[in-house]
Design an enzyme around this catalytic site. Structure first.
Site, PDB file in Angstrom:
ATOM      1  N   LYS A 280       0.836  -1.199   0.000  1.00  0.00           N
ATOM      2  CA  LYS A 280       0.000   0.000   0.000  1.00  0.00           C
ATOM      3  C   LYS A 280       0.874   1.254   0.000  1.00  0.00           C
ATOM      4  O   LYS A 280       1.999   1.215   0.491  1.00  0.00           O
ATOM      5  CB  LYS A 280      -0.874   0.025   1.262  1.00  0.00           C
ATOM      6  CG  LYS A 280      -2.030  -0.937   1.254  1.00  0.00           C
ATOM      7  CD  LYS A 280      -2.857  -0.788   2.526  1.00  0.00           C
ATOM      8  CE  LYS A 280      -4.001  -1.792   2.567  1.00  0.00           C
ATOM      9  NZ  LYS A 280      -5.000  -1.610   1.500  1.00  0.00           N
ATOM     10  N   ARG A 354     -10.427 -11.360   1.855  1.00  0.00           N
ATOM     11  CA  ARG A 354     -11.265 -12.440   1.315  1.00  0.00           C
ATOM     12  C   ARG A 354     -10.563 -13.794   1.398  1.00  0.00           C
ATOM     13  O   ARG A 354     -11.215 -14.829   1.459  1.00  0.00           O
ATOM     14  CB  ARG A 354     -11.689 -12.080  -0.119  1.00  0.00           C
ATOM     15  CG  ARG A 354     -10.550 -11.865  -1.063  1.00  0.00           C
ATOM     16  CD  ARG A 354     -10.943 -11.082  -2.306  1.00  0.00           C
ATOM     17  NE  ARG A 354     -10.981  -9.631  -2.089  1.00  0.00           N
ATOM     18  CZ  ARG A 354     -11.307  -8.744  -3.014  1.00  0.00           C
ATOM     19  NH1 ARG A 354     -11.662  -9.135  -4.220  1.00  0.00           N
ATOM     20  NH2 ARG A 354     -11.312  -7.455  -2.747  1.00  0.00           N
TER      21      ARG A 354
HETATM   22  N1  BES Z   1      -8.283  -3.657   4.230  1.00  0.00           N
HETATM   23  C1  BES Z   1      -8.339  -3.279   2.875  1.00  0.00           C
HETATM   24  C2  BES Z   1      -9.589  -2.484   2.544  1.00  0.00           C
HETATM   25  C3  BES Z   1      -9.615  -1.064   3.026  1.00  0.00           C
HETATM   26  C4  BES Z   1      -8.906  -0.077   2.390  1.00  0.00           C
HETATM   27  C5  BES Z   1     -10.419  -0.718   4.089  1.00  0.00           C
HETATM   28  C6  BES Z   1      -8.970   1.224   2.832  1.00  0.00           C
HETATM   29  C7  BES Z   1     -10.501   0.578   4.526  1.00  0.00           C
HETATM   30  C8  BES Z   1      -9.783   1.554   3.892  1.00  0.00           C
HETATM   31  C9  BES Z   1      -8.337  -4.511   1.986  1.00  0.00           C
HETATM   32  O1  BES Z   1      -7.574  -5.566   2.442  1.00  0.00           O
HETATM   33  C10 BES Z   1      -7.760  -4.089   0.690  1.00  0.00           C
HETATM   34  O2  BES Z   1      -6.627  -3.744   0.648  1.00  0.00           O
HETATM   35  N2  BES Z   1      -8.585  -4.119  -0.344  1.00  0.00           N
HETATM   36  C11 BES Z   1      -8.171  -3.699  -1.628  1.00  0.00           C
HETATM   37  C12 BES Z   1      -8.751  -4.657  -2.630  1.00  0.00           C
HETATM   38  C13 BES Z   1      -8.222  -4.478  -4.020  1.00  0.00           C
HETATM   39  C14 BES Z   1      -6.771  -4.873  -4.076  1.00  0.00           C
HETATM   40  C15 BES Z   1      -9.036  -5.308  -4.952  1.00  0.00           C
HETATM   41  C16 BES Z   1      -8.692  -2.289  -1.865  1.00  0.00           C
HETATM   42  O3  BES Z   1      -9.806  -1.971  -1.467  1.00  0.00           O
HETATM   43  O4  BES Z   1      -7.938  -1.485  -2.425  1.00  0.00           O
HETATM   44 MN    MN Z   2      -5.560  -5.387   1.851  1.00  0.00          MN
END
Ligand code: BES
Ligand code: MN
Ligand code: ZN
Length: 500
Positions: A280, A354
């Protein structure tokens, strides 16, 4: 905080403070009117002079009002009477509580549940008052060396109701409010703890502590070796990039006959999500300590449920892990085999929630739950779609979705449904495995739920995406404790309606 419900005239209360509402413009509520009469117009003489207009959030503390037995009267502005709704009610309660907590009164009688809100009864207002007070007073002190201490904090709140007839229903709602607040507070504190303290092992210890508080709450912690035996290849693949061992926490609440099918709750417990190899960006990455808010809300709901001794059976399952970049971590393109047997192509290692949830969902199938609800900070897309107000809700069973939406409306912790149509499943096609773990840019919240739906075909299942609602960012950064209230209300409704 001690709470009581009582009924009686304000001028006759021997207490440190009476709290009454004033609507805009300068219109006294019933209790304010009673005090005004008893004191020969003392309060109206002040409002006439312009000291209390009644605008929302305004306060005026008065001392030694003639012909009353209380030390103080706190006037609280409620805004226009016609606009008075759940949000205004909560705000008025919170304002009064913060004002008193900073002052000298350690006890107060609130004449606020009598204020009219369309469609809401007195017992509901009692429950909401407790939630609002506890929410206003919540403080996080766990990792501060000098937490601020109040000399005379508010200790006891008496909620006044117009008629004695409703005393016993109101007392029940007082209990409900307190249990939900205890659950929310637990969820908030666990969530606010930093990732270096609140690890999967820490969460497991917290679950053990919780279980030791109730005779009918059992706990079992599955280790990585156990998960290995169960074939939880998806869950384990996420944890492989971390030094902290993953845990699968299983709590068993038995509130009724063992033969009654349980409700299953599954909470995402990523104690820190750096994204893994699909790292990230740095901005606000600290907030990914909140990626275990689903797990925290499940623990909070279990606490609320056990405290209320709800006559239901509950199975709470929390897959917990970190998601970090490492030489052993998942790589884009890796293919893993889930407990269900489905192979998964991991195209983005940041779609890890997931992966841990799918194995946990397969795991709960053996308990034949009447319904299963998973709660997860699953997608940034949900924050884009619904913002900070509503949880995303997706389900393969209409009545379940309906019950969850209604519970949210009742308690004021609302969800909004998104479609889980077959057409979206296409986006998860993989050339190399049974399913891909991402579905492209479009409809990210829906394709995430579609992924989970592959693992819940045999169950009545709903998914709550709490990515936008579990915490607030910026200056007031902190966990919200949501959706403990929604989930507990959902369980309460099942008890009332005799569904188990
Ligand atoms: N925990 C995150 C989702 C998230 C992001 C929650 C920002 C709250 C704020 C999750 O694990 C994630 O990183 N999801 C990705 C999925 C994508 C790679 C398809 C996302 O939402 O960017
Ligand atoms: Mn994630
Ligand atoms: Zn995550």
């Amino acid at each position: 905080m001690e709470f009581l419900v009582k009924s009686g005239n304000p001028e006759k209360q021997r207490t440190a403070c009476i709290v009454v509402g004033v609507f805009e413009p300068r219109r006294l509520s019933v209790a304010a009117e009673q005090l005004d009469k008893a004191s020969d117009g003392y309060i109206s003489s002040l409002t006439r002079r312009g000291d209390m207009e009644g605008t929302s959030g305004q306060t005026l503390l008065l001392y030694n009002i003639p012909n009353t037995l209380c030390d103080r009267v706190l006037l609280v502005g409620c805004g226009k009477e016609r606009d008075f709704d759940i949000n205004q009610y909560r705000k008025v309660i919170a304002t009064a509580t913060m004002t008193l907590n900073d002052g000298g009164a350690m006890e107060a009688v609130y004449y606020l549940p009598e204020l009219n809100i369309r469609g809401r009864d007195i017992p509901w207002k009692i429950c909401q008052a407790v939630l609002s007070v506890k929410n206003a007073l919540y403080t996080y002190n766990e990792t501060k060396s000098n937490p601020s201490q109040l000399r005379r904090p508010l200790r006891k709140i008496i909620l006044s109701i117009p008629s004695r007839r409703e005393l016993s229903t109101c007392e029940q709602m007082l209990e409900a409010g307190q249990a939900i607040s205890a659950g929310s507070d637990l969820a908030k504190t666990l969530a606010n703890l930093p990732g270096n303290i609140c690890t999967p092992t820490y969460l497991a210890e917290e679950a053990k502590k919780l279980s030791s508080q109730f005779e009918n709450l059992a706990v079992q912690i599955l280790e990585e070796s156990d998960m290995e035996k169960l074939g939880m290849g998806a869950l384990l693949s996420v944890s492989r990039g971390s030094e902290e061992p993953a845990k699968l926490i299983v709590l068993d609440y038995t509130g009724t006959d063992k033969s009654v099918k349980p409700v299953a709750l599954v909470g995402k417990g990523l104690t820190f999500d750096a994204g893994g190899i699909s790292l990230k960006p740095a901005a606000a990455m600290d907030e990914m300590k909140y990626d275990m808010c689903g797990a925290a809300s499940v623990l909070g709901t279990v606490l609320a449920c056990a405290q209320l001794k709800l006559p239901i059976n509950l199975k709470a399952v929390i897959p917990s892990s970190e998601n970090l970049p490492d030489g052993k971590a998942n790589k884009p393109g890796d293919i893993v085999t889930s407990m269900l047997g489905l192979t998964i192509e991991i195209l983005n290692t940041d779609a890890e929630g997931r992966l841990i949830l799918c194995d946990a969902l397969t795991y709960v199938e053996q308990f034949e739950p009447s319904v299963v609800i998973d709660i997860a900070t699953l997608t940034g897309a949900c924050v884009v779609a619904l913002g900070k107000q509503a949880h995303g809700l997706l389900s393969n069973h209409n009545p379940l979705a309906h019950d969850l939406l209604n519970a949210g409306k009742t308690i004021g912790d609302r969800a909004w449904e998104l479609p889980l149509w077959e057409e979206y499943q296409e986006q998860l096609k993989s050339n190399f495995a049974d399913v891909a773990n991402i579905g492209g840019r479009d409809a990210g919240t829906i394709t995430a739920a579609c992924f989970l739906s592959r693992f819940t075909k045999k169950m009545r299942w709903a998914h709550l995406d709490i990515a936008g609602t579990a915490w607030t960012s910026g200056h007031q950064k902190g966990a919200t404790g949501r959706p403990v209230a929604l989930l507990t209300q959902f369980l309460l409704d099942r008890v009332y309606n005799n569904k188990h």
